[in-house]
Design an enzyme around this catalytic site. Structure first.
Site, PDB file in Angstrom:
ATOM      1  N   SER A   1      -2.236  -3.954  -2.674  1.00  0.00           N
ATOM      2  CA  SER A   1      -1.861  -4.426  -1.344  1.00  0.00           C
ATOM      3  C   SER A   1      -1.542  -5.920  -1.347  1.00  0.00           C
ATOM      4  O   SER A   1      -0.656  -6.367  -2.056  1.00  0.00           O
ATOM      5  CB  SER A   1      -2.989  -4.068  -0.368  1.00  0.00           C
TER       6      SER A   1
ATOM      7  N   HIS B   1       2.188  -0.689  -0.645  1.00  0.00           N
ATOM      8  CA  HIS B   1       2.299   0.207   0.509  1.00  0.00           C
ATOM      9  C   HIS B   1       2.740  -0.586   1.741  1.00  0.00           C
ATOM     10  O   HIS B   1       2.644  -1.822   1.761  1.00  0.00           O
ATOM     11  CB  HIS B   1       0.974   0.924   0.776  1.00  0.00           C
TER      12      HIS B   1
END
Length: 238
Positions: free
Chosen positions: A122, A145
């Protein structure tokens, strides 16, 4: 007299070791200066969740950005510091805090090298690529993501546009500090074939290098060797 001097040196060494242990325990930071070339390397570890404006649960392992930012400022201000080694094993965390750390690392004038161990997920991705050169161990993974948000949305359209802007900031930073394009990052973010309950992509060490996110597969030995080389190249220019 000689006995007293030896005792003073021993006491000083023990005090230095105690201070180093305290820094490691409290903030995951330590000075590496016992190498053959006597380079003074600051070690910064980014572990667990990157904590932002809100405190994480007490049982969580966290890296607090209010600790990291002043430390980075001290590194830039200290003429005796030759380089910075960043160790990452993070699940991600607060986007604003993570980007602030990444921007700060990228703006340092001292040579910097990052090493992804375990995971650089992330918001950990921008921090990994913010260094002058990046490494990843073969077993590490990096998850890319879309930006997430929780809670009640007052205006869905406005919230969506805001999340798009945040996502653009992240992909823009990553693409400008790595060898992958913003378009490819968005493709990886929106992949529906890899994660069972989510959208995105998980890259293992070699895959992260193949995609151009990370410069090289390697471990501590390779990371330190590269940092020494960058330091020596900078010293020659000066």
């Amino acid at each position: 007299m000689e006995k007293e001097k030896n005792e003073e040196k021993r006491t000083e060494r023990l005090e230095n070791e105690s201070e180093e242990n305290r820094q490691i325990r409290d903030m995951g930071q330590v000075l590496l200066d016992k190498n053959e070339k006597k380079h003074r390397i600051e070690l910064l570890s980014i572990i667990g969740e990157v904590e932002g404006h809100e405190s994480a649960p007490a049982q969580s392992k966290t890296t607090k950005y209010e600790h990291v930012l002043p430390k980075l400022a001290m590194i830039e201000d200290d003429e005796n510091v030759d380089g910075l080694l960043i160790l990452l094993n993070t699940v991600g965390g607060d986007v604003e805090a993570g980007l602030a750390i990444a921007e700060m690392i990228a703006s340092l004038s001292v040579p910097t090298v990052s090493l992804v161990l375990g995971g650089g997920h992330s918001i950990g991705v921008p921090m990994a690529v913010s260094a002058d050169y990046s490494f990843v161990v073969p077993s590490a993974t990096m998850v890319i993501h879309p930006v997430r948000s929780s809670g009640m949305f007052i205006g869905v359209a406005q919230t969506y546009r805001n999340m798009e802007k945040i996502q653009d900031r992240i992909t823009g930073f990553i693409s400008s500090h790595s060898h992958t394009s913003q378009k490819r990052l968005e493709e990886l973010m929106l992949d529906t074939s890899q994660l069972v309950k989510d959208v995105g992509t998980m890259l293992e060490g070699k895959e992260a290098v193949k995609e151009g996110l990370i410069d090289e597969v390697g471990g501590m030995k390779e990371a330190l060797a590269k940092l020494y080389k960058l330091i020596e190249e900078k010293n020659k220019k000066n």
